[in-house]
Scaffold this motif. Structure first.
Motif, mmCIF file in Angstrom:
data_model
loop_
_atom_site.group_PDB
_atom_site.id
_atom_site.type_symbol
_atom_site.label_atom_id
_atom_site.label_comp_id
_atom_site.label_asym_id
_atom_site.label_seq_id
_atom_site.Cartn_x
_atom_site.Cartn_y
_atom_site.Cartn_z
ATOM 1 N N TRP A 111 0.917 -1.230 0.065
ATOM 2 C CA TRP A 111 -0.146 0.046 -0.035
ATOM 3 C C TRP A 111 0.806 1.217 0.090
ATOM 4 O O TRP A 111 1.922 1.375 0.869
ATOM 5 C CB TRP A 111 -0.920 -0.109 1.103
ATOM 6 C CG TRP A 111 -1.766 -1.350 1.097
ATOM 7 C CD1 TRP A 111 -1.646 -2.093 2.101
ATOM 8 C CD2 TRP A 111 -3.198 -1.209 0.891
ATOM 9 N NE1 TRP A 111 -2.685 -2.974 1.650
ATOM 10 C CE2 TRP A 111 -3.632 -2.398 0.978
ATOM 11 C CE3 TRP A 111 -3.919 -0.232 -0.145
ATOM 12 C CZ2 TRP A 111 -4.949 -2.851 0.496
ATOM 13 C CZ3 TRP A 111 -5.227 -0.646 -0.595
ATOM 14 C CH2 TRP A 111 -5.635 -1.820 -0.169
ATOM 15 N N ARG A 113 0.635 5.584 0.108
ATOM 16 C CA ARG A 113 -0.155 6.582 0.541
ATOM 17 C C ARG A 113 -0.152 8.005 -0.471
ATOM 18 O O ARG A 113 0.976 8.243 -0.810
ATOM 19 C CB ARG A 113 0.029 7.313 1.880
ATOM 20 C CG ARG A 113 0.021 6.046 3.025
ATOM 21 C CD ARG A 113 0.297 6.654 4.204
ATOM 22 N NE ARG A 113 -0.108 5.690 5.430
ATOM 23 C CZ ARG A 113 -1.375 5.223 5.713
ATOM 24 N NH1 ARG A 113 -2.570 5.866 5.492
ATOM 25 N NH2 ARG A 113 -1.303 4.419 6.630
ATOM 26 N N ARG A 133 -4.850 5.681 1.204
ATOM 27 C CA ARG A 133 -4.126 4.564 0.828
ATOM 28 C C ARG A 133 -4.452 3.827 -0.352
ATOM 29 O O ARG A 133 -5.973 3.627 -0.457
ATOM 30 C CB ARG A 133 -4.073 3.762 2.104
ATOM 31 C CG ARG A 133 -3.166 2.813 2.519
ATOM 32 C CD ARG A 133 -3.298 1.882 3.879
ATOM 33 N NE ARG A 133 -4.470 1.163 3.825
ATOM 34 C CZ ARG A 133 -4.325 -0.085 4.172
ATOM 35 N NH1 ARG A 133 -3.214 -0.559 4.660
ATOM 36 N NH2 ARG A 133 -5.433 -0.985 4.062
ATOM 37 N N LEU A 134 -3.446 3.447 -1.124
ATOM 38 C CA LEU A 134 -3.902 2.875 -2.374
ATOM 39 C C LEU A 134 -2.948 1.660 -2.851
ATOM 40 O O LEU A 134 -1.761 1.900 -2.265
ATOM 41 C CB LEU A 134 -3.730 3.951 -3.579
ATOM 42 C CG LEU A 134 -4.666 5.000 -3.779
ATOM 43 C CD1 LEU A 134 -4.255 6.117 -4.682
ATOM 44 C CD2 LEU A 134 -6.175 4.464 -3.907
ATOM 45 N N ALA A 135 -3.545 0.750 -3.200
ATOM 46 C CA ALA A 135 -2.459 -0.509 -3.701
ATOM 47 C C ALA A 135 -1.945 -0.113 -5.213
ATOM 48 O O ALA A 135 -2.541 -0.199 -6.089
ATOM 49 C CB ALA A 135 -3.370 -1.773 -3.445
ATOM 50 N N ARG A 136 -0.620 0.254 -5.213
ATOM 51 C CA ARG A 136 -0.222 0.557 -6.449
ATOM 52 C C ARG A 136 1.218 -0.355 -6.814
ATOM 53 O O ARG A 136 1.737 0.063 -7.727
ATOM 54 C CB ARG A 136 0.222 2.072 -6.359
ATOM 55 C CG ARG A 136 -0.911 2.830 -6.453
ATOM 56 C CD ARG A 136 -1.767 2.739 -7.835
ATOM 57 N NE ARG A 136 -2.864 3.636 -8.041
ATOM 58 C CZ ARG A 136 -2.769 5.046 -8.236
ATOM 59 N NH1 ARG A 136 -1.346 5.186 -8.654
ATOM 60 N NH2 ARG A 136 -3.744 5.789 -8.494
ATOM 61 N N TYR A 138 2.900 -4.054 -6.840
ATOM 62 C CA TYR A 138 2.326 -5.320 -6.751
ATOM 63 C C TYR A 138 3.246 -6.402 -7.545
ATOM 64 O O TYR A 138 3.868 -6.060 -8.309
ATOM 65 C CB TYR A 138 0.804 -5.356 -7.237
ATOM 66 C CG TYR A 138 0.509 -5.039 -8.547
ATOM 67 C CD1 TYR A 138 0.446 -5.942 -9.787
ATOM 68 C CD2 TYR A 138 0.479 -3.718 -8.905
ATOM 69 C CE1 TYR A 138 0.190 -5.733 -11.002
ATOM 70 C CE2 TYR A 138 0.294 -3.378 -10.259
ATOM 71 C CZ TYR A 138 0.081 -4.523 -11.320
ATOM 72 O OH TYR A 138 -0.101 -3.892 -12.490
ATOM 73 N N SER A 153 -9.798 -1.317 -9.187
ATOM 74 C CA SER A 153 -8.986 -1.512 -8.008
ATOM 75 C C SER A 153 -8.265 -2.819 -7.909
ATOM 76 O O SER A 153 -8.707 -3.792 -8.978
ATOM 77 C CB SER A 153 -9.737 -1.500 -6.611
ATOM 78 O OG SER A 153 -10.850 -2.619 -6.903
ATOM 79 N N ALA A 160 -0.379 -6.987 2.889
ATOM 80 C CA ALA A 160 0.221 -6.233 2.205
ATOM 81 C C ALA A 160 1.035 -5.120 3.151
ATOM 82 O O ALA A 160 0.125 -4.552 3.662
ATOM 83 C CB ALA A 160 -0.383 -5.555 1.285
ATOM 84 N N THR A 162 2.421 -1.146 4.185
ATOM 85 C CA THR A 162 2.199 0.030 3.895
ATOM 86 C C THR A 162 3.262 0.974 4.023
ATOM 87 O O THR A 162 4.047 0.898 5.265
ATOM 88 C CB THR A 162 1.010 0.694 4.739
ATOM 89 O OG1 THR A 162 -0.374 -0.230 4.579
ATOM 90 C CG2 THR A 162 0.780 2.058 4.377
#
Length: 271
Positions: A111, A113, A133-136, A138, A153, A160, A162
């Protein structure tokens, strides 16, 4: 600067004003990939000049376009940014420090921010614009983007981590840009609803506007950001209401879908 086995993936369409800043903010990425959907400005030339490999792909929708970009990357670990986003020096340093350990783990993603710059200045209080908070980041075999046309998304199982430092988002350089984006995103969302046969509930529209405004202005603290906070709460609520107005029109006048697509494409809003 030493590079890491990481692909930076950016999807673009007419992002000549933004793409260089985005690409240059990730100097440690071994690969920079731009998936472009037919830009007619200098996006491609600028991206190539700043070290990116450019792949052309007709627009598939946000989720599908990101999944296509995933298949084009050379490395398993992928960092996704929009062209109007860029890493802060603090996040770049944190990634360089933590990425080797993350890549050696079984983690599916991480994650990040995001902080938003709105009307030329950072938002200070509005919750979605301060540390959202974004999952970018991976691993492409452990995560996948939803196929939504808009508001996609990243889906994955497992824990995961952060990262602490934020990346920046320059949110719509003018309100004109914002309104054009509202038209485009609304059209995409309504087409998704149309395919799913979502019921029309027009009676909800005034309540949707009021609740969306109050949620952002009061509960998400936009009120503390002054008139910029009022404007961002109003535009968010207007977007929520307009989607329902447009969907009502699509259902009651199906011809409007093609006619709207034509005019939006003519003005470069739809792809």
């Amino acid at each position: 600067m030493p590079t890491l086995p990481l692909s930076l993936a950016v999807i673009t369409h007419n992002e000549a004003d933004n793409i260089a800043r985005c690409l240059d903010s990730v100097p440690f990425a071994a690969e920079k990939l731009v998936v472009d959907s037919g830009s007619d400005d200098a996006t491609v030339a600028i991206a190539q000049a700043h070290g990116a490999r450019v792949v052309q792909q007709d627009w598939l929708g946000f989720g599908a376009q990101r999944n296509f970009a995933t298949t084009q990357c050379s490395h398993d670990w992928i960092l996704v940014l929009d062209a109007d986003e860029y890493l802060t020096p603090e996040l770049a340093a944190e990634l360089q420090q933590r990425l080797p350990q993350l890549m050696a783990s079984d983690a599916p993603a991480a994650w990040l921010r995001r902080s938003t710059i709105y009307m030329g200045a950072p938002m200070r209080w509005y919750r979605p614009a301060v540390g959202e908070r974004l999952a970018r980041l991976y691993h492409r075999e452990r995560a996948r983007w939803t196929d939504a046309r808009v508001h996609e998304s990243l889906r994955f199982d497992g824990i995961a981590p952060t990262l602490r430092a934020p990346f920046n988002h320059v949110n719509n350089p003018t309100l004109v840009h914002k309104q054009l984006k509202v038209l485009r995103y609304s059209e995409l969302k309504c087409r998704d609803w149309l395919e799913r046969g979502k019921p029309v509930r027009m009676w909800q529209t005034p309540f949707v506007y009021a609740l969306a405004f109050l949620k952002d202005y009061l509960f998400r603290l936009a009120c503390l950001d002054g008139w910029r906070g009022f404007i961002i709460a109003h535009t968010a609520a207007s977007y929520a209401a307009y989607k329902r107005l447009r969907y009502y029109e699509m259902r009651h006048n199906p011809e409007s879908v093609a006619r709207a697509a034509h005019i939006l494409t003519h003005h470069g809003i739809d792809r």
